[in-house]
Design a protein around this motif. Structure first.
Motif, PDB file in Angstrom:
ATOM      1  N   VAL A   1       0.826  -1.203   0.000  1.00 40.64           N
ATOM      2  CA  VAL A   1       0.000   0.000   0.000  1.00 40.64           C
ATOM      3  C   VAL A   1       0.868   1.263   0.000  1.00 40.64           C
ATOM      4  O   VAL A   1       1.923   1.296   0.616  1.00 40.64           O
ATOM      5  N   SER A   2       0.424   2.270  -0.732  1.00 38.38           N
ATOM      6  CA  SER A   2       1.151   3.543  -0.721  1.00 38.38           C
ATOM      7  C   SER A   2       0.556   4.451   0.348  1.00 38.38           C
ATOM      8  O   SER A   2      -0.527   4.191   0.888  1.00 38.38           O
ATOM      9  N   LEU A   3       1.253   5.537   0.651  1.00 36.54           N
ATOM     10  CA  LEU A   3       0.849   6.400   1.756  1.00 36.54           C
ATOM     11  C   LEU A   3      -0.517   7.052   1.548  1.00 36.54           C
ATOM     12  O   LEU A   3      -1.287   7.157   2.500  1.00 36.54           O
ATOM     13  N   ARG A   4      -0.823   7.491   0.357  1.00 35.66           N
ATOM     14  CA  ARG A   4      -2.086   8.208   0.141  1.00 35.66           C
ATOM     15  C   ARG A   4      -3.301   7.346   0.499  1.00 35.66           C
ATOM     16  O   ARG A   4      -4.118   7.756   1.321  1.00 35.66           O
ATOM     17  N   PRO A   5      -3.459   6.145  -0.075  1.00 32.85           N
ATOM     18  CA  PRO A   5      -4.615   5.339   0.327  1.00 32.85           C
ATOM     19  C   PRO A   5      -4.545   4.874   1.787  1.00 32.85           C
ATOM     20  O   PRO A   5      -5.577   4.748   2.446  1.00 32.85           O
TER      21      PRO A   5
ATOM     22  N   SER B   1      -3.686  12.093   6.653  1.00 37.00           N
ATOM     23  CA  SER B   1      -3.136  12.528   5.375  1.00 37.00           C
ATOM     24  C   SER B   1      -1.708  12.019   5.265  1.00 37.00           C
ATOM     25  O   SER B   1      -1.066  11.738   6.287  1.00 37.00           O
ATOM     26  N   PRO B   2      -1.196  11.904   4.027  1.00 36.69           N
ATOM     27  CA  PRO B   2       0.199  11.477   3.892  1.00 36.69           C
ATOM     28  C   PRO B   2       1.158  12.401   4.645  1.00 36.69           C
ATOM     29  O   PRO B   2       2.128  11.931   5.252  1.00 36.69           O
ATOM     30  N   ARG B   3       0.861  13.673   4.638  1.00 37.57           N
ATOM     31  CA  ARG B   3       1.726  14.653   5.310  1.00 37.57           C
ATOM     32  C   ARG B   3       1.798  14.368   6.822  1.00 37.57           C
ATOM     33  O   ARG B   3       2.873  14.419   7.420  1.00 37.57           O
TER      34      ARG B   3
ATOM     35  N   LEU C   1       1.174  11.491   8.337  1.00 38.89           N
ATOM     36  CA  LEU C   1       1.892  10.231   8.550  1.00 38.89           C
ATOM     37  C   LEU C   1       3.397  10.445   8.450  1.00 38.89           C
ATOM     38  O   LEU C   1       4.165   9.903   9.259  1.00 38.89           O
ATOM     39  N   LEU C   2       3.817  11.220   7.470  1.00 36.02           N
ATOM     40  CA  LEU C   2       5.251  11.515   7.331  1.00 36.02           C
ATOM     41  C   LEU C   2       5.766  12.326   8.517  1.00 36.02           C
ATOM     42  O   LEU C   2       6.894  12.129   8.972  1.00 36.02           O
ATOM     43  N   TYR C   3       4.957  13.228   9.024  1.00 32.28           N
ATOM     44  CA  TYR C   3       5.349  14.031  10.187  1.00 32.28           C
ATOM     45  C   TYR C   3       5.623  13.124  11.387  1.00 32.28           C
ATOM     46  O   TYR C   3       6.625  13.258  12.081  1.00 32.28           O
ATOM     47  N   PHE C   4       4.709  12.193  11.630  1.00 28.93           N
ATOM     48  CA  PHE C   4       4.841  11.333  12.801  1.00 28.93           C
ATOM     49  C   PHE C   4       5.836  10.191  12.629  1.00 28.93           C
ATOM     50  O   PHE C   4       6.442   9.750  13.599  1.00 28.93           O
ATOM     51  N   PHE C   5       6.010   9.707  11.401  1.00 27.95           N
ATOM     52  CA  PHE C   5       6.809   8.491  11.215  1.00 27.95           C
ATOM     53  C   PHE C   5       8.012   8.673  10.297  1.00 27.95           C
ATOM     54  O   PHE C   5       8.798   7.748  10.137  1.00 27.95           O
ATOM     55  N   GLY C   6       8.156   9.833   9.669  1.00 29.98           N
ATOM     56  CA  GLY C   6       9.338  10.150   8.879  1.00 29.98           C
ATOM     57  C   GLY C   6       9.319   9.640   7.457  1.00 29.98           C
ATOM     58  O   GLY C   6       9.727  10.331   6.542  1.00 29.98           O
ATOM     59  N   SER C   7       8.863   8.428   7.257  1.00 37.56           N
ATOM     60  CA  SER C   7       8.840   7.814   5.930  1.00 37.56           C
ATOM     61  C   SER C   7       7.906   6.598   6.005  1.00 37.56           C
ATOM     62  O   SER C   7       7.491   6.204   7.092  1.00 37.56           O
ATOM     63  N   LYS C   8       7.629   6.016   4.863  1.00 34.12           N
ATOM     64  CA  LYS C   8       6.820   4.802   4.892  1.00 34.12           C
ATOM     65  C   LYS C   8       7.572   3.700   5.632  1.00 34.12           C
ATOM     66  O   LYS C   8       6.974   2.942   6.404  1.00 34.12           O
ATOM     67  N   ASP C   9       8.882   3.579   5.418  1.00 37.68           N
ATOM     68  CA  ASP C   9       9.666   2.583   6.155  1.00 37.68           C
ATOM     69  C   ASP C   9       9.567   2.807   7.659  1.00 37.68           C
ATOM     70  O   ASP C   9       9.414   1.859   8.431  1.00 37.68           O
ATOM     71  N   GLY C  10       9.661   4.070   8.078  1.00 33.72           N
ATOM     72  CA  GLY C  10       9.535   4.392   9.493  1.00 33.72           C
ATOM     73  C   GLY C  10       8.165   4.027  10.031  1.00 33.72           C
ATOM     74  O   GLY C  10       8.035   3.512  11.151  1.00 33.72           O
ATOM     75  N   LEU C  11       7.146   4.260   9.225  1.00 33.22           N
ATOM     76  CA  LEU C  11       5.785   3.902   9.604  1.00 33.22           C
ATOM     77  C   LEU C  11       5.664   2.388   9.779  1.00 33.22           C
ATOM     78  O   LEU C  11       5.133   1.914  10.787  1.00 33.22           O
ATOM     79  N   VAL C  12       6.160   1.641   8.822  1.00 35.46           N
ATOM     80  CA  VAL C  12       6.091   0.173   8.905  1.00 35.46           C
ATOM     81  C   VAL C  12       6.828  -0.319  10.150  1.00 35.46           C
ATOM     82  O   VAL C  12       6.326  -1.164  10.895  1.00 35.46           O
TER      83      VAL C  12
END
Length: 185
Positions: free
Chosen positions: A35-39, A47-49, A51-62
């Motif tokens: 899954v990509s960040l937008r969906p 919002s993707p923004r 999520l990036l604020y809190f986790f830095g990147s998709k890798d960081g989120l995962v």
């Protein structure tokens, strides 16, 4: 700071904790790998923004969702093992939680992360499997104290039984095997 602690005092920490809960629920149902960040953001009411604020990147989120999932699993095993000092009863309580269909989605997410980590040399999946063993094994060693049962064997058997249950849905057959394992403790 633990997720529960974040909810009590810090609004940003509380929002991050809420997002982690939502992300874990989403991940348990759908996985995270494709899954990509937008969906993903839309699915968890963000919002993707953000999520990036809190986790830095998709890798960081995962990575953070996996940490959150492991914390939940550790909480469950600690609770199951604290409820009964008898080794077999503690393992039975743990198996009953694992075999409950209400938890199957999070367990599927666990096995997705476990399998992906076997190939990962870096990135969000790296080390997930080894960390899981490192978190679970000492708890089983403690729970099985005074028993002749091998904690590594019990951990491997529970995971194998759980994989079988998730793959086949044959609760009766797999639970009978779990009962046999637990009686051997």
């Amino acid at each position: 700071m633990a997720v529960g602690d974040a909810r009590r005092g810090d609004p940003e920490g509380a929002r991050r904790a809420e997002l982690l809960d939502e992300l874990l629920r989403y991940s348990a149902e759908h996985g995270l790998s494709e899954v990509s960040l937008r969906p993903l953001a839309a699915a968890v009411g963000s919002s993707p923004r953000v999520l990036l604020y809190f986790f830095g990147s998709k890798d960081g989120l995962v990575r953070e969702v996996h940490r959150h999932a492991r914390r939940e699993q550790v909480r469950v095993i600690d609770q199951a093992l604290a409820e009964d000092a008898e080794p077999a009863a503690a393992v039975r309580a743990l198996w009953e939680w694992l075999a409950d269909p209400a938890h199957h989605n999070i367990e599927k997410f666990f096995f997705e992360g476990f399998a992906r980590s076997l190939h990962a040399t870096d990135g969000p999946w790296h080390g997930f499997a080894a960390t899981s063993v490192a978190e679970w094994l000492p708890r089983l060693i403690s729970a099985l104290e005074g028993s002749s049962a091998n904690p590594t064997l019990i951990l491997a058997a529970l995971r194998g039984l759980l994989l079988d249950l998730l793959a086949t849905g044959d609760h009766e057959r797999v639970s009978a095997a779990a009962d046999e394992l637990i009686r051997s403790i």
